[in-house]
Design a protein around this motif. Structure first.
Motif, short mmCIF file in Angstrom:
data_model
loop_
_atom_site.label_atom_id
_atom_site.label_comp_id
_atom_site.label_asym_id
_atom_site.label_seq_id
_atom_site.Cartn_x
_atom_site.Cartn_y
_atom_site.Cartn_z
N VAL A 245 0.83 -1.21 0.00
CA VAL A 245 0.00 0.00 0.00
C VAL A 245 0.86 1.26 0.00
O VAL A 245 0.42 2.32 -0.46
CB VAL A 245 -0.99 0.01 1.18
N THR A 246 2.10 1.17 0.50
CA THR A 246 3.01 2.31 0.40
C THR A 246 3.33 2.61 -1.06
O THR A 246 3.41 3.78 -1.46
CB THR A 246 4.31 2.01 1.17
N LEU A 247 3.45 1.58 -1.86
CA LEU A 247 3.77 1.73 -3.28
C LEU A 247 2.52 1.99 -4.12
O LEU A 247 2.53 2.87 -5.00
CB LEU A 247 4.47 0.47 -3.79
N CYS A 248 1.48 1.24 -3.87
CA CYS A 248 0.33 1.21 -4.78
C CYS A 248 -0.86 2.03 -4.29
O CYS A 248 -1.89 2.07 -4.97
CB CYS A 248 -0.11 -0.23 -5.02
N GLY A 249 -0.74 2.69 -3.16
CA GLY A 249 -1.81 3.54 -2.67
C GLY A 249 -2.49 2.94 -1.45
O GLY A 249 -2.69 1.73 -1.36
N ARG A 250 -2.86 3.80 -0.51
CA ARG A 250 -3.52 3.36 0.71
C ARG A 250 -4.94 2.86 0.42
O ARG A 250 -5.56 3.22 -0.58
CB ARG A 250 -3.59 4.50 1.72
N ILE A 251 -5.44 2.01 1.32
CA ILE A 251 -6.82 1.54 1.26
C ILE A 251 -7.66 2.55 2.02
O ILE A 251 -7.56 2.65 3.25
CB ILE A 251 -6.94 0.15 1.90
N PRO A 252 -8.50 3.33 1.35
CA PRO A 252 -9.22 4.39 2.05
C PRO A 252 -10.11 3.85 3.16
O PRO A 252 -10.65 2.73 3.07
CB PRO A 252 -10.06 5.04 0.94
N LEU A 253 -10.27 4.64 4.20
CA LEU A 253 -11.20 4.31 5.28
C LEU A 253 -12.60 4.68 4.83
O LEU A 253 -12.86 5.81 4.43
CB LEU A 253 -10.82 5.07 6.55
N ILE A 254 -13.51 3.72 4.84
CA ILE A 254 -14.86 3.97 4.37
C ILE A 254 -15.68 4.64 5.48
O ILE A 254 -15.29 4.62 6.65
CB ILE A 254 -15.54 2.66 3.90
N PRO A 255 -16.82 5.27 5.14
CA PRO A 255 -17.64 5.89 6.17
C PRO A 255 -18.10 4.88 7.22
O PRO A 255 -18.28 3.69 6.93
CB PRO A 255 -18.84 6.45 5.38
N ARG A 256 -18.32 5.37 8.43
CA ARG A 256 -18.71 4.46 9.51
C ARG A 256 -20.02 3.75 9.18
O ARG A 256 -20.19 2.56 9.49
CB ARG A 256 -18.84 5.25 10.82
N TRP A 257 -20.96 4.44 8.54
CA TRP A 257 -22.24 3.81 8.25
C TRP A 257 -22.12 2.66 7.26
O TRP A 257 -22.98 1.78 7.20
CB TRP A 257 -23.26 4.83 7.73
N ALA A 258 -21.04 2.63 6.47
CA ALA A 258 -20.86 1.54 5.50
C ALA A 258 -20.56 0.21 6.19
O ALA A 258 -20.69 -0.85 5.58
CB ALA A 258 -19.76 1.88 4.51
N PHE A 259 -20.17 0.27 7.47
CA PHE A 259 -19.96 -0.96 8.24
C PHE A 259 -21.26 -1.48 8.85
O PHE A 259 -21.25 -2.49 9.55
CB PHE A 259 -18.94 -0.72 9.37
N GLY A 260 -22.37 -0.79 8.57
CA GLY A 260 -23.66 -1.25 9.05
C GLY A 260 -24.27 -2.30 8.13
O GLY A 260 -23.57 -2.99 7.38
N TYR A 261 -25.58 -2.41 8.15
CA TYR A 261 -26.28 -3.43 7.37
C TYR A 261 -26.86 -2.80 6.11
O TYR A 261 -27.49 -1.75 6.16
CB TYR A 261 -27.40 -4.04 8.23
N TRP A 262 -26.65 -3.48 4.95
CA TRP A 262 -27.16 -3.03 3.66
C TRP A 262 -28.30 -3.96 3.23
O TRP A 262 -28.18 -5.18 3.29
CB TRP A 262 -26.07 -3.11 2.59
N TYR A 263 -29.38 -3.35 2.77
CA TYR A 263 -30.52 -4.11 2.25
C TYR A 263 -30.62 -3.87 0.75
O TYR A 263 -30.61 -2.73 0.29
CB TYR A 263 -31.80 -3.68 2.94
N SER A 264 -30.75 -4.97 -0.01
CA SER A 264 -30.79 -4.86 -1.46
C SER A 264 -31.73 -5.93 -2.01
O SER A 264 -31.76 -7.05 -1.52
CB SER A 264 -29.38 -5.05 -2.03
N TYR A 265 -32.50 -5.55 -3.03
CA TYR A 265 -33.42 -6.50 -3.64
C TYR A 265 -33.84 -5.95 -5.00
O TYR A 265 -34.21 -4.79 -5.12
CB TYR A 265 -34.66 -6.69 -2.74
N TRP A 266 -33.73 -6.82 -6.03
CA TRP A 266 -34.15 -6.39 -7.36
C TRP A 266 -35.61 -6.79 -7.58
O TRP A 266 -35.95 -7.97 -7.64
CB TRP A 266 -33.26 -7.02 -8.44
#
Length: 812
Positions: A245-266
Motif C-alpha cells: 500500500v506504500t507503493l500502490c496507494g492506501r486503502i481508504p477508510l470507508i464511512p462508519r455507516w458503511a460498516f452497518g447493514y445493507w438491504y438490497s433487492y431487485w
C-alpha cells in the motif's frame, strides 16, 4: 563508489524504496505514477555500490543485487539475493514461484460449486496480469463455452448460467483450446503479493501511466522498458502488505455507516413500497444503514439508464430525502454500456460534443414506463455508446448523467459494469478510478464510496467491491469464505457478496419459502462477520428475513445485532487497513506463518487479530474447526464441541463442532480486549456514546497482557488523512487471581469528539469476583452484576472525561 539513493548502471536503474522493496528499471525510464504503482515512496540509500568481475553489486540490509551492464534484465544479467522475515533466497528473471498464496478475481459472476477455484497459478515476471484479469472474467468464460457448444452442437445451444462448469466438464473434448484455457485459468486464483517463498515480483512494465498534470490516462511506457518491483519479506506478511500500500496507494477508510447493514433487492419496487420496507425493518428491530436500489429506479428502456422511472418514483428527490431523514443512505444501480436514446439530457450532451443525435432520438421507440425490469430488452443500437476512455465524452457523462444523480440525493453509485478504451489496464480499473475521484471532487468534505467489481492490482484504492451474480448453492458459500480472505493478499479488503446467493434459489415444498432457510442463515452469518454485510438476490428470489418464518427471523435479528455491536471493532480494523494494509478478514497464515496447518484451513479466517470465524458451509451445522496455537474462548453454546464441553480450548488442534441453527462458530483469543457497542438500528455518528469493552480472561495457569489503541474519528470526513483521529489506550492484564483494565487518556482528537463518555465493562467466562475496584476504591455490590448462568461480570462505568485515565481491578 559513494552511496546513492538511485543507482544507474548503463541503461539500468536501481532504487531502494523501503528496506524491503526494490525497484528495477531498464531504459527508457518512466517515473510517472502508474495505475498500479500509484504513490511511489522516496528512495533510500544503498549501503554499498561496488564493481566486481561479475558486474555491479549493490547491497543494503536486506538485498544484494548483482547486475552485468549492457543488456536488459534476464537470467544471465540479474541476480537478487535477499534476507528478510526469518528467510533468505536468491532470484533471477525466469523463475516461477509455485508457493504464491493467491490474489482475487474480477468477480464471482455466474459461479456455482462446479466453478470454484482451487489452488493458485504460479507467479512470475512473464505473467501478463492485464490479460489475466480478462481471462479470470467469468462473463467471458460463459460466452466462450456457449459459443463453442453452439458451434459443435449446432443451433442456438441453450446454456444456463448455473451449470456452466458442469457443461464444460461434460463437453470438454468439444471445447476449443482457447475455451479450455479460459476455464482452466478460472479454476485457480491469480497470484497475489504474499507467498510462502517469501518474495513477490510485480511487473509494471506495461501498466498505464497517468499524466501528472491532468491526471488522465497516458497509456503504457515505451516498448522495451522494464519496470519491476521486488518485495522481500520472508514470513513477515504484514510487512509485505504495508509495502504494497506504500507503493500502490492506501486503502481508504470507508464511512462508519458503511460498516452497518445493507438491504438490497431487485424488484419493481417504487417509493411507497421502499418506505414500507424501511419501516418494516424498524418495526422488526432490524438494523438498516444502506438501501440499495437496483435497476428498477431508472426508466425501463434498457439495462442501462439514467432517468428515473416515473411509474415508480414520481418525486425521486423527495424519496431519497425521506430515506436520509430516516438515517438511511441510498445507492443506485448503473449499467454503463451507454445511455438510451430517450435519455432527457442527450441533446445537451450532443451540443457539448458538437454532434447531432436527432435522428437516433426520433427513431427510438422506448417501452412503457410500467414494463417489468426483468423483461427489458435492448441492443447497442438503442444506446449512445459513450467511451469513458475519451476525456471529452467522459466529461459529458459525468456532467450530464452522473452529477444529477448525486444532486437527487444518491450517496454513492453501484457500478454494475465498466466502460472505456484503456490501453495498459482493464477498463474496470479505469471506471472505478473515474467514479471514485469524481465523487471525491464533488464532495470534498466527505469520504467517497463506489460499489463495483475488482479492476486488478490497484483496485483496492476504490472501495467497495461487488462480488457479482453468484448461484445459490452451498459450494459458492464455501468458496466465498476463502475468496474473501485471500483477497486481502492484494489489498482488496472490502468485498460485498450477495448474501443468500444472487440467483436460482429454489422454493421449499409446502412452505413457499424462496430458498433453503438453512443455507440462507448460514450465508447471512458469514456475511455479518465479513467487511460489508448486504443481502441481495435477482428478480423474484426473495431474501427478506420475514419471508422465512419467526425462527429464521429471530436468528437473522440475532446475527445482525451481533454485527452492529461489533462496529467499533470493524471500524478500528478499517483504520488498520488504511494505515498498514492489513485486511479485515485475514487468512490464518497472516498471523501464524510458521504453522503449516494455517495454509490448509482456508474455510475459516481471523477477523482482525482477536476473533476467529469458522462459518458453517454445509447442511446440518457440523464442521471441523482448526484453532491455531494459544487458548481460545468459544462463543458457541455448551455441548457444541465433540469430546469437550469447553468453553476454553487450547490451540494447534482441530475440533469437531455442531453449531445450532442460530449460531456461527466464533472464538476469541484468551486474554484480549474486544471493543463493542450496544446494538442499534443505525450506525451512531461520530461514535457510540457508551463504549462496551468485552474482556476475555487468561487461560488458567497463565498470565496474559493485551493492549489496544482503539481508533476513532468523525466517521465521515477526509480529515483522518491529516491526523484528525483519536486513539484510546486500553491495557488488560489478567492472571488466576486478578484482572486489571487500564484506560488511558484519549490521544489525539477530531471534530465532534465527545468530551466524556460512559463505559460498560463485561468480563466474559468469569467466576464470581471477591472484589471490584475502580481507581483503587472498592465498588459496592450493587455497582456491578454477576450472571452465574452466563458466567459474566458486568460493571457500568458512568460518564468519564475522555482526557482522564481510569483503572478497573477485579479480584477473584
Amino acid at each position: 563508489m559513494p552511496m546513492r539513493h538511485s543507482v544507474t548502471v548503463g541503461s539500468a536503474r536501481f532504487s531502494l524504496l523501503t528496506p524491503h522493496l526494490l525497484r528495477l528499471q531498464y531504459a527508457p525510464f518512466d517515473d510517472r505514477p502508474s495505475m498500479r504503482a500509484y504513490t511511489r515512496p522516496p528512495t533510500q540509500p544503498f549501503a554499498e555500490v561496488r564493481q566486481t568481475d561479475g558486474g555491479t553489486v549493490l547491497t543494503s540490509e536486506h538485498f544484494t543485487i548483482t547486475y552485468r551492464a549492457g543488456d536488459a534484465f534476464g537470467p544471465e544479467t540479474l541476480r537478487i539475493e535477499w534476507r528478510a522475515g526469518g528467510m533468505s533466497g536468491a532470484w533471477h528473471p525466469g523463475m516461477k514461484d509455485a508457493a504464491n498464496l493467491g490474489g482475487t478475481f474480477f468477480s464471482l459472476d455466474n459461479i456455482n460449486q462446479d466453478l470454484v477455484a482451487r489452488g493458485v497459478h504460479p507467479a512470475g515476471v512473464d505473467e501478463d496480469l492485464i490479460e489475466a484479469d480478462l481471462l479470470y472474467n467469468p462473463w467471458k468464460l460463459l460466452t466462450v463455452v456457449r459459443d463453442d457448444l453452439r458451434r459443435t452442437q449446432g443451433g442456438d445451444y441453450p446454456l444456463v448460467r448455473p451449470i456452466t462448469g458442469r457443461i464444460a466438464r461434460q463437453h470438454w473434448d468439444e471445447l476449443s483450446d482457447e475455451t479450455r484455457h479460459i476455464v482452466e485459468q478460472r479454476l485457480r486464483y491469480p497470484p497475489g503479493v504474499l507467498s510462502r517463498a517469501g518474495y513477490f515480483l510485480m511487473n509494471d512494465s506495461r501498466t498505464a501511466r497517468l499524466d501528472p498534470e491532468t491526471g488522465w490516462q497516458a497509456g503504457p511506457p515505451m516498448p522495451g522498458a522494464q519496470d519491476w518491483y521486488f518485495f522481500a519479506y520472508g514470513r513477515d506478511y504484514a510487512r509485505a502488505l504495508e509495502d504494497f500500500v506504500t507503493l500502490c496507494g492506501r486503502i481508504p477508510l470507508i464511512p462508519r455507516w458503511a460498516f452497518g447493514y445493507w438491504y438490497s433487492y431487485w424488484a419493481d419496487v417504487g417509493d411507497d413500497e421502499q418506505r414500507r420496507r424501511i419501516e418494516q425493518h424498524n418495526e422488526l428491530d432490524l438494523p438498516l444503514d444502506v438501501y440499495v436500489i437496483d435497476m428498477q429506479w431508472h426508466y425501463p428502456a434498457h439495462w442501462c439508464g439514467f432517468d428515473w422511472n416515473p411509474a415508480l418514483f414520481s418525486e425521486p428527490r423527495a424519496a431519497l430525502a425521506w430515506m436520509h431523514d430516516q438515517g438511511v443512505r441510498a445507492t443506485l444501480n448503473l449499467h454503463l454500456d451507454g445511455a438510451p436514446w430517450n435519455t432527457r439530457c442527450l441533446p445537451d450532451i450532443a451540443a457539448c460534443l458538437g454532434q447531432d443525435f436527432t435522428a437516433q432520438i426520433e427513431a427510438y421507440a422506448p417501452p412503457g414506463a410500467d414494463t417489468p425490469t426483468n423483461r427489458v430488452t435492448g441492443t447497442p443500437d438503442d444506446l449512445w455508446t459513450f467511451d469513458l476512455g475519451d476525456r471529452r465524452e467522459a466529461g459529458a457523462v459525468f456532467d450530464h448523467l452522473i452529477g444529477p444523480l448525486y444532486e437527487d440525493g444518491a450517496d454513492f453509485l453501484w457500478l454494475d459494469g465498466q466502460n472505456g478504451t484503456t490501453p495498459g489496464m482493464n477498463n474496470q480499473l479505469w471506471t472505478n478510478h473515474l467514479f471514485y475521484t469524481d465523487l471525491a471532487g464533488r464532495r470534498p468534505g466527505e469520504r467517497p464510496l463506489i460499489f463495483s467489481r475488482y479492476g486488478g492490482l490497484g483496485a483496492h484504492r476504490y472501495p467497495v467491491g461487488f462480488g457479482g451474480d453468484t448461484v445459490c448453492d452451498w459450494g459458492v458459500l464455501a468458496h466465498e469464505v476463502e475468496f474473501t480472505a485471500r483477497a486481502g493478499n492484494v489489498g482488496q479488503v472490502y468485498w460485498s457478496h450477495d448474501l443468500g446467493g444472487h440467483m436460482h434459489g429454489f422454493e421449499i415444498p409446502q412452505t413457499g419459502m424462496p430458498m433453503d432457510p438453512e443455507l440462507y442463515i448460514r450465508w447471512v452469518q458469514f456475511g455479518m462477520l465479513s467487511p460489508i454485510a448486504r443481502v441481495h438476490s435477482t428478480y423474484g428470489n426473495v431474501r427478506e428475513p420475514w419471508a422465512y418464518g419467526p425462527e429464521f427471523l429471530d436468528a437473522f435479528r440475532q446475527v445482525t445485532h451481533l454485527r452492529m455491536s461489533l462496529q467499533p471493532y470493524f471500524y478500528h480494523l478499517g483504520a488498520e487497513a488504511y494505515q498498514r494494509g492489513l485486511p479485515l478478514c485475514r487468512p490464518l497464515y497472516l498471523h501464524y506463518p510458521d504453522d503449516d496447518a494455517a495454509y490448509t484451513h482456508l474455510d475459516e479466517y481471523l477477523l482482525g487479530d482477536r476473533l476467529l470465524v469458522a462459518p458453517v458451509t454445509a447442511s446440518g451445522g457440523l464442521r471441523r474447526v482448526y484453532l491455531p496455537a494459544g487458548h481460545w474462548w468459544t462463543w458457541l453454546s455448551p455441548g457444541t464441541h465433540a469430546g469437550s464441553g469447553g468453553p476454553l480450548f487450547s490451540g494447534a488442534r482441530t475440533l469437531t463442532v455442531h453449531a445450532p441453527f442460530s449460531q456461527i462458530p466464533l472464538y476469541s483469543r484468551a486474554g484480549t480486549i474486544l471493543p463493542r457497542q450496544a446494538p442499534s438500528l443505525r450506525s451512531p455518528l461520530p461514535v457510540p456514546e457508551r463504549l462496551v469493552l468485552d474482556l476475555f480472561p487468561n487461560a488458567p495457569g497463565t498470565m496474559a497482557v493485551d493492549t489496544l489503541a482503539l481508533y476513532e474519528d468523525d466517521g465521515h470526513s477526509m480529515a483522518y488523512r491529516a491526523g484528525a483521529f483519536s486513539r484510546l489506550p486500553l491495557r488488560l492484564r489478567a492472571d488466576d487471581t486478578a484482572l486489571t483494565l487500564s484506560v488511558g487518556p484519549v490521544e489525539g482528537g477530531y471534530e465532534g469528539m465527545p468530551e466524556a463518555r460512559s463505559f460498560e465493562v463485561r468480563v466474559r467466562f468469569a467466576r464470581r469476583p471477591g472484589e471490584v475496584r475502580l481507581d483503587g476504591a472498592a465498588l459496592p455490590a450493587d455497582a456491578w452484576t454477576w450472571d452465574a448462568e452466563r458466567a459474566r461480570l458486568t460493571v457500568e462505568i458512568g460518564a468519564r472525561p475522555v482526557r482522564e485515565a481510569w483503572t478497573l481491578d477485579v479480584h477473584w
